[in-house]
Design an enzyme around this catalytic site. Structure first.
Site, mmCIF file in Angstrom:
data_model
loop_
_atom_site.group_PDB
_atom_site.id
_atom_site.type_symbol
_atom_site.label_atom_id
_atom_site.label_comp_id
_atom_site.label_asym_id
_atom_site.label_seq_id
_atom_site.Cartn_x
_atom_site.Cartn_y
_atom_site.Cartn_z
ATOM 1 N N ASP A 45 0.923 -0.854 0.124
ATOM 2 C CA ASP A 45 -0.262 0.020 0.098
ATOM 3 C C ASP A 45 0.679 1.153 -0.257
ATOM 4 O O ASP A 45 0.303 2.149 -0.196
ATOM 5 C CB ASP A 45 -1.182 -0.215 1.060
ATOM 6 N N SER A 46 2.552 1.129 -0.426
ATOM 7 C CA SER A 46 3.642 2.121 -0.335
ATOM 8 C C SER A 46 2.794 3.131 -1.865
ATOM 9 O O SER A 46 3.545 3.861 -1.828
ATOM 10 C CB SER A 46 4.172 1.510 0.106
ATOM 11 N N ASP A 84 -0.685 -6.696 0.287
ATOM 12 C CA ASP A 84 -1.521 -5.684 1.219
ATOM 13 C C ASP A 84 -3.057 -5.197 1.611
ATOM 14 O O ASP A 84 -3.497 -5.174 0.700
ATOM 15 C CB ASP A 84 -0.582 -4.144 1.670
ATOM 16 N N LYS A 112 -0.553 -9.679 3.159
ATOM 17 C CA LYS A 112 0.324 -8.775 4.508
ATOM 18 C C LYS A 112 -0.885 -7.979 5.068
ATOM 19 O O LYS A 112 -1.690 -7.389 4.532
ATOM 20 C CB LYS A 112 1.201 -8.220 3.779
ATOM 21 N N GLU A 114 -1.061 -5.845 9.102
ATOM 22 C CA GLU A 114 -0.033 -4.124 10.033
ATOM 23 C C GLU A 114 -0.858 -4.843 11.148
ATOM 24 O O GLU A 114 -1.974 -4.346 11.291
ATOM 25 C CB GLU A 114 -0.386 -2.647 9.659
ATOM 26 N N GLU A 181 9.647 -3.813 10.839
ATOM 27 C CA GLU A 181 10.109 -3.047 10.030
ATOM 28 C C GLU A 181 10.444 -1.953 11.400
ATOM 29 O O GLU A 181 9.614 -1.061 12.159
ATOM 30 C CB GLU A 181 8.678 -1.873 8.998
#
Length: 266
Positions: A45-46, A84, A112, A114, A181
């Site tokens: 999602d970057s 993501d 993925k 978070e 991270e």
């Protein structure tokens, strides 16, 4: 490149060979990265920041993630595709499953998410329904407003203890991989040794089972002009992008990247 699967990644961890991962958002770079030997393509999602120009990842939608996942799938040459789940796409376990199904149908091999130990119920449900999950811990960009900015996580002993416990809990819940991270290198090494699943690092030292960088960062492209400490520009000294991608793979495999200058202390 022979098709990379979870079995491949577990085998690399078992024999101590580093895993290579890069973000990827389109078919052209998917082909270039996979043919250079990158084993995991992260549709991150970057993209909200590096492609769309937002100042965070929060505006990105599941539909946009599916679009870019499908693009990556069309260019991919054997790498595992990790996508993501964007902000608030896993507010409940059932919502996480529905959105994961959308991403898997678009071409993802794994999703993925978070979070921390509170993700256990969601990860368990996804794993039971055939969705492999990578749990993203440490600095989690989707919660940057709660964290107070892009800061190293796990420097205080109590926080480090909690992260170690959370990593074990998420593995027990069914997580197939972890991503750490901006975590102190020593803590990342401890977590890597404490779990049996592959652990990928970004700004987490060289002792993790593999490394990931944002594609644009490692090619020397930056909208903001601010380069994170953990980034190395692999285009420097290289004649073309393919050579830069190969240089990244070789540096990770040979454990010459990341160096101590790319990591954080407690």
């Amino acid at each position: 490149m022979p098709e990379v699967t979870l079995t491949t990644l577990n085998g690399l961890k078992a024999k101590g060979e580093k895993i290579t991962m890069l973000t990827c958002y389109d078919a052209t770079f998917a082909k270039a990265a996979s043919q250079a030997g990158v084993e995991v393509l992260l549709v991150g999602d970057s993209l909200g920041m590096v492609l769309q120009g937002h100042d965070s990842t929060l505006p990105v939608t599941t539909a946009e993630m599916a679009y870019h996942t499908a693009s990556v799938k069309r260019g991919n040459d054997g790498a595992l595709i990790l996508t993501d789940l964007p902000f608030m796409a896993h507010a409940t376990p059932e919502q996480a499953f529905a959105n994961s199904a959308t991403l898997m149908q678009a071409g993802a091999h794994m999703v993925k998410i978070e979070g921390a130990a509170w993700l256990a119920e969601t990860i368990r449900l996804l794993a039971e329904r055939g969705v492999p999950v990578c749990a993203h811990m440490g600095l989690t960009p989707q919660t940057v407003n709660v964290l107070g900015g892009y800061k190293v996580q796990g420097r205080q002993e109590a926080q480090a203890r909690q992260m170690r416990a959370d990593a074990i809990a998420l593995e027990q819940a069914g997580a197939a991989m972890l991503l750490l991270e901006c975590v102190p290198s020593e803590l990342a090494a401890e977590i890597t040794n404490a779990v049996g699943i592959p652990v990928i690092g970004i700004g987490a030292g060289s002792a993790t089972d593999g490394q990931v960088l944002v594609l644009h960062d490692m090619l020397g492209l930056s909208l903001s002009g601010r380069v994170p400490k953990f980034v190395k520009n692999f285009m420097q000294g290289q004649p073309d992008i393919h050579s830069a991608l190969v240089a990244y793979v070789e540096a990770v495999k040979q454990v010459s990247f990341p160096g101590s200058e790319h990591g954080f202390s407690a």
